[in-house]
Write an enzyme that holds these catalytic residues in place. Structure first.
Site, PDB file in Angstrom:
ATOM      1  CE  LYS A   1       2.468 -51.862   4.072  1.00  0.00           C
ATOM      2  NZ  LYS A   1       2.888 -50.551   3.594  1.00  0.00           N
TER       3      LYS A   1
ATOM      4  CG  HIS B   1      -0.117 -53.312  -0.942  1.00  0.00           C
ATOM      5  ND1 HIS B   1       1.065 -52.619  -1.038  1.00  0.00           N
ATOM      6  CD2 HIS B   1      -0.764 -52.808   0.141  1.00  0.00           C
ATOM      7  CE1 HIS B   1       1.129 -51.738  -0.040  1.00  0.00           C
ATOM      8  NE2 HIS B   1       0.040 -51.844   0.688  1.00  0.00           N
TER       9      HIS B   1
ATOM     10  CD  GLU C   1       4.313 -51.850   0.545  1.00  0.00           C
ATOM     11  OE1 GLU C   1       4.049 -52.975   1.020  1.00  0.00           O
ATOM     12  OE2 GLU C   1       4.273 -50.796   1.208  1.00  0.00           O
TER      13      GLU C   1
ATOM     14  CD  GLU D   1      -3.192 -49.291   1.006  1.00  0.00           C
ATOM     15  OE1 GLU D   1      -3.286 -49.297   2.233  1.00  0.00           O
ATOM     16  OE2 GLU D   1      -2.376 -49.990   0.389  1.00  0.00           O
TER      17      GLU D   1
ATOM     18  N   GLY E   1       3.677 -45.341   3.999  1.00  0.00           N
ATOM     19  CA  GLY E   1       4.951 -45.452   4.704  1.00  0.00           C
ATOM     20  C   GLY E   1       5.769 -44.176   4.675  1.00  0.00           C
TER      21      GLY E   1
ATOM     22  CB  SER F   1       0.722 -42.137   6.745  1.00  0.00           C
ATOM     23  OG  SER F   1       1.893 -42.443   5.995  1.00  0.00           O
TER      24      SER F   1
HETATM   25  P1  13P Z   1       1.356 -47.305   6.135  1.00  0.00           P
HETATM   26  O1  13P Z   1       0.154 -47.252   7.052  1.00  0.00           O
HETATM   27  O2  13P Z   1       2.581 -47.833   6.817  1.00  0.00           O
HETATM   28  O3  13P Z   1       1.553 -46.024   5.413  1.00  0.00           O
HETATM   29  O4  13P Z   1       1.018 -48.406   5.015  1.00  0.00           O
HETATM   30  C1  13P Z   1      -0.188 -48.331   4.357  1.00  0.00           C
HETATM   31  C2  13P Z   1      -0.385 -49.569   3.576  1.00  0.00           C
HETATM   32  O5  13P Z   1       0.327 -49.810   2.608  1.00  0.00           O
HETATM   33  C3  13P Z   1      -1.417 -50.507   4.017  1.00  0.00           C
HETATM   34  O6  13P Z   1      -1.619 -51.504   3.061  1.00  0.00           O
END
Ligand code: 13P
Length: 239
Positions: free
Chosen positions: A8, A91, A93, A161, A167, A197
């Site tokens: 990220k 993704h 995000e 995901e 996160g 996670s």
């Molecule tokens: P986390 O492992 O921090 O939850 O993030 C997952 C993620 O978005 C991987 O692309």
């Protein structure tokens, strides 16, 4: 089995060089594939520091045109020129914060594949969608858009995901992950990673599920020891 770290918005070029030098001392990708997905500005540092290690370097996004008036975008061909061998697209995000849609994610995936990159295309439901039992509808729509644009490609990987697990420290149970992966498997013949996670403590049990082909790791990929421990867990369940 593929373990991909998604950094990220962490680690500039200097920290990337240091991290990758350390990573190659700890992670030997024998028996599994290992990828780091790093910020654009750190790609050269990662490619240089990981040269010959077997650990591959991916970007976190790529545009669907090779050139043009697209301020702030980066093209797949430009990434390939650096020695980058793949990219994440879609993704959550990007979907939540930057206006990515099923259509733009699919266009990015198709162009990156056509440019010779591997693609990790991300899908996953919101918590409210899961609560309303819409998980399969959402996954069907998201995966369907990717497949429609890309067709079957041996270089396409799907990452499941669940947005509520990213996160948050909340992880899908192995049963929830397996059930979503099994559903995605009915839609596409591609490796399916779990993300959300993933940590050294839960990696083996998630990766042990029959339809979980690897992990896309966020926070826990930023520390060499925890990323190496997840790679070791992957190796232990893949033998
Ligand atoms: P986390 O492992 O921090 O939850 O993030 C997952 C993620 O978005 C991987 O692309």
């Amino acid at each position: 089995m593929l373990i991909a770290g998604n950094w990220k918005l962490f680690k500039g070029p200097t920290e990337t060089s240091e991290f990758c030098a350390e990573l190659r001392r700890h992670v030997v990708p024998n028996g599994i594939d290992v990828v780091v997905c790093v910020p654009f500005v750190s790609l050269v540092a990662a490619v240089t520091a990981l040269d010959g290690s077997g650990v591959r370097v991916f970007a976190q996004n790529a545009h669907w045109q090779e050139t043009g008036p697209y301020t702030g975008e980066v093209a797949a061909g430009m990434l390939a020129e650096l020695g980058v061998t793949g990219t994440i697209v879609g993704h959550s995000e990007r979907r939540q914060l930057f206006g990515e849609t099923d259509e733009t994610a699919a266009r990015r995936a198709a162009h990156a594949l056509a440019s010779g990159l591997d693609v990790i295309a991300c899908v996953g439901e919101l918590e409210a969608e899961r609560d309303e039992e819409l998980t399969e509808d959402v996954l069907g729509r998201q995966v369907g858009a990717i497949i429609e644009a890309t067709g079957a490609s041996p270089r396409l990987t799907i990452a499941y995901e669940p947005v509520w697990a990213i996160g948050t420290g909340k992880t899908a149970t192995p049963e929830q992950a397996q059930s979503a992966h099994a559903f995605i498997r009915t839609l596409v013949d591609a490796p399916i990673l779990y993300g959300g996670s993933v940590k050294p403590e839960n990696a083996a049990v998630l990766l042990g599920e029959p339809d979980v082909d690897g992990a896309l790791v966020g926070g826990a990929s930023l520390d060499v020891d925890s990323f190496a421990a997840i790679c070791a867990a992957a190796r232990s369940v893949s033998v």
